[in-house]
Design a protein around this motif. Structure first.
Motif, PDB file in Angstrom:
ATOM      1  N   UNK A  30       0.804  -1.221   0.000  1.00 44.87           N
ATOM      2  CA  UNK A  30       0.000   0.000   0.000  1.00 44.87           C
ATOM      3  C   UNK A  30       0.837   1.270   0.000  1.00 44.87           C
ATOM      4  N   UNK A  31       2.083   1.189   0.449  1.00 48.58           N
ATOM      5  CA  UNK A  31       2.922   2.385   0.460  1.00 48.58           C
ATOM      6  C   UNK A  31       3.669   2.610  -0.861  1.00 48.58           C
ATOM      7  N   UNK A  32       3.445   1.741  -1.853  1.00 47.67           N
ATOM      8  CA  UNK A  32       4.037   1.899  -3.182  1.00 47.67           C
ATOM      9  C   UNK A  32       3.013   2.608  -4.067  1.00 47.67           C
ATOM     10  N   UNK A  33       3.423   3.672  -4.740  1.00 47.70           N
ATOM     11  CA  UNK A  33       2.524   4.396  -5.616  1.00 47.70           C
ATOM     12  C   UNK A  33       2.505   3.746  -6.992  1.00 47.70           C
ATOM     13  N   UNK A  34       1.326   3.363  -7.448  1.00 44.43           N
ATOM     14  CA  UNK A  34       1.166   2.766  -8.780  1.00 44.43           C
ATOM     15  C   UNK A  34       0.598   3.804  -9.721  1.00 44.43           C
ATOM     16  N   UNK A  35       1.298   4.041 -10.795  1.00 37.57           N
ATOM     17  CA  UNK A  35       0.815   5.013 -11.772  1.00 37.57           C
ATOM     18  C   UNK A  35       0.519   4.359 -13.107  1.00 37.57           C
ATOM     19  N   UNK A  36       0.691   3.053 -13.212  1.00 40.98           N
ATOM     20  CA  UNK A  36       0.439   2.342 -14.453  1.00 40.98           C
ATOM     21  C   UNK A  36      -1.049   2.378 -14.756  1.00 40.98           C
ATOM     22  N   UNK A  37      -1.433   2.765 -15.958  1.00 38.01           N
ATOM     23  CA  UNK A  37      -2.845   2.890 -16.286  1.00 38.01           C
ATOM     24  C   UNK A  37      -3.563   1.546 -16.350  1.00 38.01           C
ATOM     25  N   UNK A  38      -2.840   0.432 -16.391  1.00 35.67           N
ATOM     26  CA  UNK A  38      -3.491  -0.874 -16.379  1.00 35.67           C
ATOM     27  C   UNK A  38      -4.005  -1.227 -14.993  1.00 35.67           C
ATOM     28  N   UNK A  39      -3.405  -0.640 -13.963  1.00 37.30           N
ATOM     29  CA  UNK A  39      -3.808  -0.959 -12.604  1.00 37.30           C
ATOM     30  C   UNK A  39      -5.020  -0.138 -12.213  1.00 37.30           C
ATOM     31  N   UNK A  40      -6.092  -0.810 -11.932  1.00 33.12           N
ATOM     32  CA  UNK A  40      -7.247  -0.175 -11.317  1.00 33.12           C
ATOM     33  C   UNK A  40      -7.957  -1.238 -10.505  1.00 33.12           C
ATOM     34  N   UNK A  41      -8.889  -0.849  -9.693  1.00 33.72           N
ATOM     35  CA  UNK A  41      -9.530  -1.793  -8.784  1.00 33.72           C
ATOM     36  C   UNK A  41     -10.746  -2.482  -9.397  1.00 33.72           C
ATOM     37  N   UNK A  42     -10.954  -2.316 -10.675  1.00 32.47           N
ATOM     38  CA  UNK A  42     -12.093  -2.945 -11.327  1.00 32.47           C
ATOM     39  C   UNK A  42     -11.694  -4.256 -11.966  1.00 32.47           C
ATOM     40  N   UNK A  43     -12.684  -5.077 -12.223  1.00 34.09           N
ATOM     41  CA  UNK A  43     -12.426  -6.324 -12.932  1.00 34.09           C
ATOM     42  C   UNK A  43     -12.081  -5.988 -14.375  1.00 34.09           C
ATOM     43  N   UNK A  44     -10.977  -6.500 -14.855  1.00 30.60           N
ATOM     44  CA  UNK A  44     -10.531  -6.256 -16.228  1.00 30.60           C
ATOM     45  C   UNK A  44     -10.835  -7.473 -17.087  1.00 30.60           C
ATOM     46  N   UNK A  45     -11.011  -7.265 -18.346  1.00 28.94           N
ATOM     47  CA  UNK A  45     -11.206  -8.383 -19.264  1.00 28.94           C
ATOM     48  C   UNK A  45      -9.875  -8.789 -19.853  1.00 28.94           C
ATOM     49  N   UNK A  46      -9.706 -10.073 -20.031  1.00 29.23           N
ATOM     50  CA  UNK A  46      -8.502 -10.569 -20.687  1.00 29.23           C
ATOM     51  C   UNK A  46      -7.275 -10.449 -19.810  1.00 29.23           C
ATOM     52  N   UNK A  47      -6.157 -10.404 -20.452  1.00 25.00           N
ATOM     53  CA  UNK A  47      -4.876 -10.376 -19.744  1.00 25.00           C
ATOM     54  C   UNK A  47      -4.392  -8.962 -19.541  1.00 25.00           C
ATOM     55  N   UNK A  48      -3.624  -8.760 -18.490  1.00 27.51           N
ATOM     56  CA  UNK A  48      -3.068  -7.427 -18.215  1.00 27.51           C
ATOM     57  C   UNK A  48      -1.892  -7.163 -19.109  1.00 27.51           C
TER      58      UNK A  48
END
Length: 106
Positions: A88-106
């Motif tokens: 939690x103390x690491x800042x993620x700025x990658x646009x692939x990372x979000x808290x929603x269910x994604x389709x397919x592979x990351x």
């Protein structure tokens, strides 16, 4: 002066090293996650492959009771799902990372 800057740069590089592990868990995420957190909890990023479908209450429990954020893709058709746990103390700025269910592979 050059030697001092080189030493400072080297020191900063050593301080910025992240521990990252990648594990193929071959499904059974719910039964294996406690052991994974216990064994690899000192890593800043844990990448898990072939997790299978993960129930929402398991995701919520993990986010509420550990020091990790969870990013996941349930997968579709023949894909098996992936999970990335990030401290939690690491800042993620990658646009692939979000808290929603994604389709397919990351």
């Amino acid at each position: 002066m050059h030697a001092k800057l080189t030493f400072l740069y080297s020191t900063l590089l050593m301080l910025s090293i992240l521990k990252i592990i990648s594990v193929n868990i071959r499904r059974s995420f719910e039964t294996k996650i406690d052991g994974i957190i216990r064994d690899y909890g000192d890593c800043e990023i844990i990448c898990l492959q072939e997790c299978g479908y993960i129930k929402q209450h398991v995701i919520s429990n993990l986010e509420n009771n550990t020091d990790f954020k969870i990013y996941f893709s349930q997968g579709e058709l023949h894909t098996k799902g992936v999970v990335t746990l990030v401290k939690k103390d690491i800042e993620c700025t990658n646009h692939y990372f979000n808290s929603n269910i994604l389709k397919g592979r990351l």
